[in-house]
Design an enzyme around this catalytic site. Structure first.
Site, mmCIF file in Angstrom:
data_model
loop_
_atom_site.group_PDB
_atom_site.id
_atom_site.type_symbol
_atom_site.label_atom_id
_atom_site.label_comp_id
_atom_site.label_asym_id
_atom_site.label_seq_id
_atom_site.Cartn_x
_atom_site.Cartn_y
_atom_site.Cartn_z
ATOM 1 N N ASN A 133 -14.050 0.425 -3.623
ATOM 2 C CA ASN A 133 -14.295 0.209 -5.169
ATOM 3 C C ASN A 133 -13.783 -1.014 -5.281
ATOM 4 O OD1 ASN A 133 -14.502 3.025 -4.562
ATOM 5 N ND2 ASN A 133 -15.029 3.204 -6.838
ATOM 6 N N GLU B 128 -0.377 -17.680 -7.703
ATOM 7 C CA GLU B 128 0.323 -16.925 -8.736
ATOM 8 C C GLU B 128 1.740 -17.109 -8.507
ATOM 9 O OE1 GLU B 128 -1.104 -12.944 -9.049
ATOM 10 O OE2 GLU B 128 -2.943 -13.434 -9.705
ATOM 11 N N CYS C 85 -6.449 -6.684 -6.835
ATOM 12 C CA CYS C 85 -6.232 -6.223 -5.624
ATOM 13 C C CYS C 85 -5.528 -7.038 -4.541
ATOM 14 C CB CYS C 85 -7.477 -5.413 -5.119
ATOM 15 S SG CYS C 85 -8.829 -6.278 -5.343
ATOM 16 N N HIS C 86 -5.589 -8.403 -5.102
ATOM 17 C CA HIS C 86 -5.121 -9.311 -4.105
ATOM 18 C C HIS C 86 -3.505 -9.278 -3.935
ATOM 19 C CE1 HIS C 86 -5.542 -11.171 -8.067
ATOM 20 N NE2 HIS C 86 -4.250 -11.705 -7.770
ATOM 21 N N TYR D 140 0.955 -1.185 0.070
ATOM 22 C CA TYR D 140 0.011 -0.042 0.052
ATOM 23 C C TYR D 140 1.024 1.287 0.251
ATOM 24 C CZ TYR D 140 -3.670 -3.137 1.287
ATOM 25 O OH TYR D 140 -4.616 -4.327 1.269
#
Length: 100
Positions: free
Chosen positions: A46, A81, A53-54, A23
DNA sequence: AGGGTGACCCGCT
DNA sequence: CAGCGGGCCACCC
């Protein structure tokens, strides 16, 4: 949509698969180092499926939060991933961090 | 228009 | 080294 959020989305969308961003780093990339909280807020409020966003985690390595299935689901996606997670925190974070 | 809240971060004890 | 407190910004009621 406000400019601020657009910037956040833009940056997050650029994060390649297998890497993660914090962040804080995102806040820096949008030229607002102190807006790390606002970044998190933007992602939480949002929720756009086009945005990974993960792949956004906390500076200390913890995955942080997630609205879809909770942090556990987030950790699961990361591991899928190639980002190893352990006890809710990212392993080898420094090597997985996405830098411009 | 004012005040509270959150998927956070840094510094001090 | 671990724990606690204050600070920051944008969004929502």
């Amino acid at each position: 949509m406000n400019i601020f959020m657009e910037k956040v989305y833009l940056v997050v969308r650029k994060i390649p698969k297998g890497k993660v961003a914090t962040y804080k780093s995102i806040a820096v990339l949008i030229d607002s180092p102190k807006s790390s909280r606002a970044v998190a807020l933007a992602l939480s409020k949002n929720f756009d499926p086009k945005i990974p966003c993960h792949r956004v985690v906390r500076s200390d390595g913890f995955v942080g939060g997630y609205n879809r299935g909770g942090p556990s689901q987030k950790a699961k996606l990361l591991r899928a991933e190639g980002v190893g997670t352990r006890n809710g925190k990212v392993s080898q974070l420094l090597k997985k961090i996405y830098q411009t």
